[in-house]
Scaffold this active site. Structure first.
Site, short mmCIF file in Angstrom:
data_model
loop_
_atom_site.label_atom_id
_atom_site.label_comp_id
_atom_site.label_asym_id
_atom_site.label_seq_id
_atom_site.Cartn_x
_atom_site.Cartn_y
_atom_site.Cartn_z
N GLY A 130 -31.20 0.21 -46.04
CA GLY A 130 -30.11 -0.76 -46.05
C GLY A 130 -28.82 -0.45 -45.33
N GLY B 98 -28.22 0.18 -42.13
CA GLY B 98 -28.22 -0.05 -40.68
C GLY B 98 -27.28 -1.15 -40.21
CB CYS C 254 -30.20 -3.22 -41.77
SG CYS C 254 -30.78 -3.15 -43.43
P1 5GP Z 1 -27.80 1.98 -37.25
O1 5GP Z 1 -27.72 3.33 -36.58
O2 5GP Z 1 -27.83 0.88 -36.25
O3 5GP Z 1 -26.79 1.78 -38.31
O4 5GP Z 1 -29.22 1.96 -38.01
C1 5GP Z 1 -30.44 2.12 -37.33
C2 5GP Z 1 -31.59 1.97 -38.32
O5 5GP Z 1 -31.60 0.65 -38.91
C3 5GP Z 1 -32.96 2.07 -37.71
O6 5GP Z 1 -33.33 3.38 -37.41
C4 5GP Z 1 -33.83 1.45 -38.80
O7 5GP Z 1 -34.11 2.36 -39.83
C5 5GP Z 1 -32.93 0.37 -39.36
N1 5GP Z 1 -33.33 -0.97 -38.87
C6 5GP Z 1 -33.55 -1.37 -37.61
N2 5GP Z 1 -33.87 -2.68 -37.56
C7 5GP Z 1 -33.85 -3.12 -38.83
C8 5GP Z 1 -34.11 -4.39 -39.44
O8 5GP Z 1 -34.38 -5.40 -38.79
N3 5GP Z 1 -34.00 -4.45 -40.79
C9 5GP Z 1 -33.68 -3.36 -41.54
N4 5GP Z 1 -33.63 -3.48 -42.85
N5 5GP Z 1 -33.40 -2.16 -41.00
C10 5GP Z 1 -33.50 -2.04 -39.66
#
Ligand code: 5GP
Length: 347
Positions: A181, A183, A186
């Site tokens: 959660g 991300g 996300c």
């Molecule tokens: P960020 O670095 O952008 O904060 O987080 C990256 C991570 O978000 C990714 O490695 C993956 O675990 C998660 N993530 C990517 N796409 C999605 C999505 O569509 N839904 C959710 N719940 N998580 C995502």
């Protein structure tokens, strides 16, 4: 119903307390780490930052930039590259800087088999990635991959609690990916109400993994270089970045002009955008939807990498850690009510 009363923390809730040290300059700091993986027995030496297997981030171009950079960063490749493209990439660039990403469907396994048939069964690093690492079929799948690929380093996730980290490490994961959660694109927390504050998840999961000689990768929620320093300070062995590496020349995404300014589309891998692009290919990837945003085009990745690595090096000097390895030992977090002064905006 139960309520856990102790407060769980996110990156924004803490700062790292400075400590006296003899370090004169951040140039003296070594932010590479050297790991030997529990199951594969393989060695890793590099700056333990991983580009997420997301469109615009886990691309061949990003991996090539990491090869050229020479600091040992790695990219978890997006799942939709064809077998031939993957084989060509590995032949030309080696396997040091990439993780082959896979979901848990038979389609994924069949594709992996076709890949292995062309590489004499060899694969250096595998990232098994599902939204919800709590399901029994997932743990079984990790075991199955461990049996199938005894010499491959396996990273698996995502989970956020110690008991599940232990199960995955014991079942064959060398690295467990932590984060549900947090991300940038996300919407799991919004859609399901499920999640766990990321800093506490990393602290608890790292403790569980290290007791079994496993490693953790903090995945999601880093918005600035200081968040990576906090993740490493909390005990993360690797940190995975999506949003912070998005928007660059290496994204293999079309740049669009809106009112004379350049933007790139960036989206969660279970967003409707991703679904439409890879129809059928990622439907099972995330339990709930992700969002789609337009982010300003940021040019080449190199200055961003310099920023991120510089931030971590500097964090190490503030606490007197000569190596990144020492950062968690020298970290005391201070709980804060305000972290950053945004009087002139948030950037
Ligand atoms: P960020 O670095 O952008 O904060 O987080 C990256 C991570 O978000 C990714 O490695 C993956 O675990 C998660 N993530 C990517 N796409 C999605 C999505 O569509 N839904 C959710 N719940 N998580 C995502």
């Amino acid at each position: 119903m139960r309520i856990e009363q102790d407060i769980k923390l996110d990156f924004k809730d803490v700062l790292i307390r400075p400590k006296r040290s003899t370090l004169a300059s951040r140039r003296e700091v070594d932010i590479k780490r050297r790991y030997t993986f529990k199951w594969s027995g393989r060695e890793y030496h590099g700056v333990p930052i991983i580009a997420a297997n997301m469109d615009g981030v886990g691309t061949f171009s990003m991996a090539k930039a990491f090869v050229a950079d020479g600091n040992g960063l790695t990219a978890a490749l997006v799942k939709h590259y064809e077998v031939d493209e993957l084989v060509d990439f590995y032949t030309e660039n080696g396997s040091d800087n990439v993780w082959y990403s896979i979901g848990v469907t038979e389609r994924d396994v069949e594709k992996l088999d076709r890949f292995l048939a062309k590489t004499d069964g060899k694969l250096d690093k595998l990232c098994i990635d599902v939204a919800n690492g709590y399901s029994e079929p997932f743990a079984d799948f990790v075991k199955r991959m461990r049996d199938k690929l005894p010499e491959t380093t396996i990273m698996a996730g995502n989970v956020v609690t110690g008991e599940m980290v232990e199960e995955l490490v014991l079942g064959g994961a060398d690295v467990v990916k932590v984060g549900i959660g947090p991300g940038s694109v996300c919407t799991t927390r919004k859609m399901t109400g499920v999640g766990y504050p990321q800093l506490s998840a990393v602290i608890e999961c790292a403790d569980a993994a290290h007791g079994l000689k496993g490693f953790v990768c903090a995945d999601g929620g880093c918005t600035v270089p200081g968040d990576l320093a906090k993740a490493f300070g909390a005990g993360a062995d690797f940190v995975m970045l999506g949003g912070m590496l998005a928007g660059h020349e290496q994204s293999e995404t079309e740049v669009v002009e809106i009112d004379g300014k350049k933007f790139l589309e960036f989206y969660g891998m279970s967003s409707s955008t991703a679904m439409n692009k890879h129809a059928g290919g990622v439907a099972e990837y995330r339990a709930s939807e992700g969002k789609t945003v337009h982010i300003p085009y940021r040019g080449p990745i190199e200055p961003t990498l310099q920023d991120v690595l510089g931030g971590i090096r500097s964090a190490c000097t503030y606490v007197g850690a000569v190596e990144l390895k020492e950062l968690s030992k020298r970290t005391t977090f201070v709980r804060v009510t305000q972290q950053i002064n945004n009087v002139f905006g948030s950037s």
